[in-house]
Write an enzyme that holds these catalytic residues in place. Structure first.
Site, short mmCIF file in Angstrom:
data_model
loop_
_atom_site.label_atom_id
_atom_site.label_comp_id
_atom_site.label_asym_id
_atom_site.label_seq_id
_atom_site.Cartn_x
_atom_site.Cartn_y
_atom_site.Cartn_z
N ASN A 187 67.06 -0.84 46.96
CA ASN A 187 68.36 -0.18 46.97
C ASN A 187 68.14 1.31 47.17
O ASN A 187 67.29 1.91 46.50
CB ASN A 187 69.08 -0.43 45.65
CG ASN A 187 69.37 -1.92 45.47
OD1 ASN A 187 69.95 -2.55 46.34
ND2 ASN A 187 68.90 -2.48 44.37
N CYS A 236 69.81 -2.30 41.06
CA CYS A 236 68.49 -2.02 40.46
C CYS A 236 67.95 -0.69 40.96
O CYS A 236 67.95 -0.42 42.15
CB CYS A 236 67.45 -3.06 40.88
SG CYS A 236 67.92 -4.74 40.58
N CYS A 242 62.26 4.81 41.82
CA CYS A 242 63.38 4.52 40.91
C CYS A 242 64.14 5.78 40.53
O CYS A 242 63.54 6.78 40.13
CB CYS A 242 62.83 3.83 39.66
SG CYS A 242 64.11 3.43 38.45
N CYS A 297 73.33 -5.99 32.37
CA CYS A 297 72.08 -5.28 32.59
C CYS A 297 72.08 -4.11 31.60
O CYS A 297 72.84 -3.15 31.75
CB CYS A 297 72.02 -4.80 34.04
SG CYS A 297 70.52 -3.91 34.43
N CYS A 355 58.11 5.98 37.98
CA CYS A 355 57.96 5.14 39.16
C CYS A 355 58.63 5.86 40.33
O CYS A 355 59.78 6.31 40.21
CB CYS A 355 58.59 3.77 38.94
SG CYS A 355 57.86 2.88 37.55
N SER A 379 57.60 -6.00 36.47
CA SER A 379 57.80 -5.27 37.71
C SER A 379 56.43 -5.05 38.34
O SER A 379 55.68 -4.17 37.91
CB SER A 379 58.47 -3.92 37.42
OG SER A 379 59.78 -4.13 36.95
N LEU A 380 56.10 -5.86 39.32
CA LEU A 380 54.74 -5.84 39.87
C LEU A 380 54.65 -4.86 41.06
O LEU A 380 53.88 -3.92 41.02
CB LEU A 380 54.37 -7.27 40.30
CG LEU A 380 52.95 -7.45 40.83
CD1 LEU A 380 51.95 -7.41 39.71
CD2 LEU A 380 52.83 -8.77 41.59
N HIS A 381 55.40 -5.14 42.10
CA HIS A 381 55.61 -4.25 43.26
C HIS A 381 54.41 -4.00 44.16
O HIS A 381 54.59 -3.62 45.31
CB HIS A 381 56.22 -2.92 42.84
CG HIS A 381 57.48 -3.05 42.03
ND1 HIS A 381 58.36 -4.10 42.17
CD2 HIS A 381 58.01 -2.27 41.05
CE1 HIS A 381 59.38 -3.95 41.33
NE2 HIS A 381 59.17 -2.86 40.63
N GLY A 437 65.30 2.83 31.38
CA GLY A 437 64.27 2.87 30.36
C GLY A 437 63.28 1.73 30.42
O GLY A 437 63.43 0.77 31.18
N GLU A 438 62.22 1.87 29.62
CA GLU A 438 61.17 0.86 29.52
C GLU A 438 61.33 0.17 28.16
O GLU A 438 60.98 0.73 27.11
CB GLU A 438 59.80 1.54 29.65
CG GLU A 438 58.62 0.68 29.29
CD GLU A 438 58.57 -0.68 30.01
OE1 GLU A 438 58.86 -0.76 31.21
OE2 GLU A 438 58.26 -1.68 29.33
N SER A 493 62.43 -6.81 30.88
CA SER A 493 61.60 -6.45 32.03
C SER A 493 60.71 -5.25 31.70
O SER A 493 61.13 -4.31 31.04
CB SER A 493 62.52 -6.09 33.21
OG SER A 493 61.77 -5.76 34.35
N CYS A 507 64.18 7.63 31.40
CA CYS A 507 62.93 6.86 31.29
C CYS A 507 61.76 7.83 31.37
O CYS A 507 61.75 8.72 32.21
CB CYS A 507 62.85 5.84 32.43
SG CYS A 507 61.41 4.73 32.30
N GLU A 530 73.70 4.11 30.94
CA GLU A 530 74.48 3.28 31.87
C GLU A 530 74.23 1.80 31.64
O GLU A 530 73.11 1.39 31.31
CB GLU A 530 74.16 3.63 33.32
CG GLU A 530 74.82 4.93 33.73
CD GLU A 530 74.65 5.24 35.21
OE1 GLU A 530 75.58 5.80 35.80
OE2 GLU A 530 73.59 4.94 35.78
N1 SAH Z 1 61.26 -0.26 33.03
C1 SAH Z 1 61.50 -1.68 33.16
C2 SAH Z 1 62.97 -2.02 33.09
C3 SAH Z 1 63.79 -1.52 34.27
S1 SAH Z 1 64.05 -2.87 35.30
C4 SAH Z 1 60.89 -2.16 34.46
O1 SAH Z 1 60.56 -1.34 35.30
O2 SAH Z 1 60.69 -3.37 34.61
C5 SAH Z 1 64.60 -2.18 36.76
C6 SAH Z 1 64.04 -2.95 37.92
O3 SAH Z 1 64.53 -2.39 39.15
C7 SAH Z 1 62.52 -2.82 37.96
O4 SAH Z 1 61.95 -4.00 38.46
C8 SAH Z 1 62.38 -1.70 38.96
O5 SAH Z 1 61.10 -1.65 39.50
C9 SAH Z 1 63.45 -2.06 39.97
N2 SAH Z 1 63.81 -0.95 40.84
C10 SAH Z 1 63.60 0.36 40.64
N3 SAH Z 1 64.08 1.09 41.66
C11 SAH Z 1 64.60 0.20 42.52
C12 SAH Z 1 65.29 0.35 43.76
N4 SAH Z 1 65.51 1.54 44.27
N5 SAH Z 1 65.71 -0.77 44.37
C13 SAH Z 1 65.52 -1.99 43.82
N6 SAH Z 1 64.91 -2.18 42.65
C14 SAH Z 1 64.45 -1.09 42.01
#
Ligand code: SAH
Length: 327
Positions: A278, A320, A111, A97, A108, A201-203, A149-150, A178, A104, A83
């Site tokens: 989201n 995202c 996601c 994007c 996580c 992506s820290l979180h 994906g990563e 990212s 992936c 996608e």
């Molecule tokens: N694997 C890489 C590239 C994907 S980026 C990475 O994780 O950075 C996708 C981004 O969307 C990441 O920052 C991810 O953490 C974030 N994301 C994942 N699920 C989400 C959600 N439900 N709502 C908002 N952001 C989300």
């Protein structure tokens, strides 16, 4: 298009080496068939149309959100779903994007992509064909590797694709990659490849919470990831974009804002983006507007400025974390 196959067929037809470049330039400027490539001999155009599919991806479905965001679902030649999203902004920004893998392998918890089956790394052509698809309708000018994906687990192909994006109109300084914090990839990005921007992506700033949310943190713990990001910052002299998803009752408390502020040192090395969650079917709830504002104020009080990401394309599951190739 499959650029390796193209070179192969051109050689078989005894064509001069500059043909490959000519064809690529047409594609990068938005051509949608060999037919349009008027500086190519007619017989060659016909032969290529038979021998080299114009795209390595078959569009399966497209959706358009109310805010103008478009999402395309493609299939690779071996049937893997991919996608891609195009975000259109009022100021003329057209941001792609891109996906680097089908599915992936990381898991996580929040996601949707992490919950679907992992397929494989995408090839350089499969990455570029996502961009070329939207290039045919829009003057694209930004790209983020934030789709499926990563990207740092497929870094050779991602960097090779980045090298060609400027020819589509996307400057390397407008391209961001990212990562969950895949250290070997961050290290390579510090020293090789075009100088694309790095996003982390820290979180969660607490190691054990981060491991719960993002199991990859067990392999590459946060302090080591941040150290690698700082090395990238020193080498490239650019700020690292930091993404922090706002999850209600999970990572949005006062103390957690303080912890985050403590992690982002020196301040000048990082640019923080708070991300509204989201909905997916993972069972989390996003922090509300007030909670995000309060969290932001605490950070601000510690000298950490942040922006809140605009949510785009939610009504078509294009935002995202929502890419799961369900259509
Ligand atoms: N694997 C890489 C590239 C994907 S980026 C990475 O994780 O950075 C996708 C981004 O969307 C990441 O920052 C991810 O953490 C974030 N994301 C994942 N699920 C989400 C959600 N439900 N709502 C908002 N952001 C989300």
């Amino acid at each position: 298009m499959d650029l390796a196959l193209l070179d192969d067929r051109l050689a078989a037809h005894g064509e001069p080496p500059f043909r490959s470049r000519q064809i690529w330039e047409w594609a990068a400027r938005g051509a949608d068939s060999y037919e349009q490539m008027t500086n190519l001999p007619v017989e060659l155009r016909t032969a290529l149309a038979d021998e080299v599919p114009f795209s390595s991806l078959e569009p399966v479905r497209e959706a358009l959100a109310r805010d103008g965001t478009a999402k395309a679902l493609f299939e690779t030649a071996d049937g893997r779903p991919v996608e891609t999203v195009l975000m259109r902004y009022r100021d003329g920004r057209r941001s792609l994007c891109l996906s680097s893998q089908s599915g992936c392998p990381l898991t996580c918890t929040f996601c949707a992509t992490g919950r679907m089956k992992f397929g494989r790394n995408l090839t350089v052509s499969e990455i570029l064909d996502q961009a070329l698809h939207f290039r045919r309708s829009d003057a694209v000018n930004h790209a983020v590797f934030m789709g499926m994906g990563e990207p740092l687990m497929n870094l050779d192909n991602v960097l090779a694709a980045c090298e060609r994006l400027p020819e589509l109109g996307i400057a390397t300084s407008n391209t961001a990659i990212s990562t969950v914090g895949w250290i070997p990839g961050i290290e390579r990005m510090a020293s090789e490849g075009p100088p694309a921007r790095l996003a982390l992506s820290l979180h969660a700033s607490d190691d054990s919470l981060r491991s719960e949310l993002m199991p990859v943190n067990e392999r590459y713990p946060l302090p080591d990831v941040l150290a690698a990001c700082l090395r990238w910052h020193e080498a490239r002299r650019r700020q690292v974009f930091v993404e922090y998803l706002m999850l209600e009752g999970v990572n949005d408390r006062y103390e957690q804002a303080l912890e985050l502020a403590a992690a982002l040192v020196p301040r000048k090395a990082f640019k923080l983006n708070l991300i509204p969650y989201n909905p997916t079917d993972a069972g989390f709830r996003g922090s509300g507007r007030d909670a995000i504002a309060a969290f932001r104020a605490v950070l601000e009080g510690r000298g950490v400025r942040s922006t809140v990401r605009l949510t785009r394309g939610r009504d078509i599951d294009a935002a995202c974390g929502q890419l799961a190739a369900r259509g």
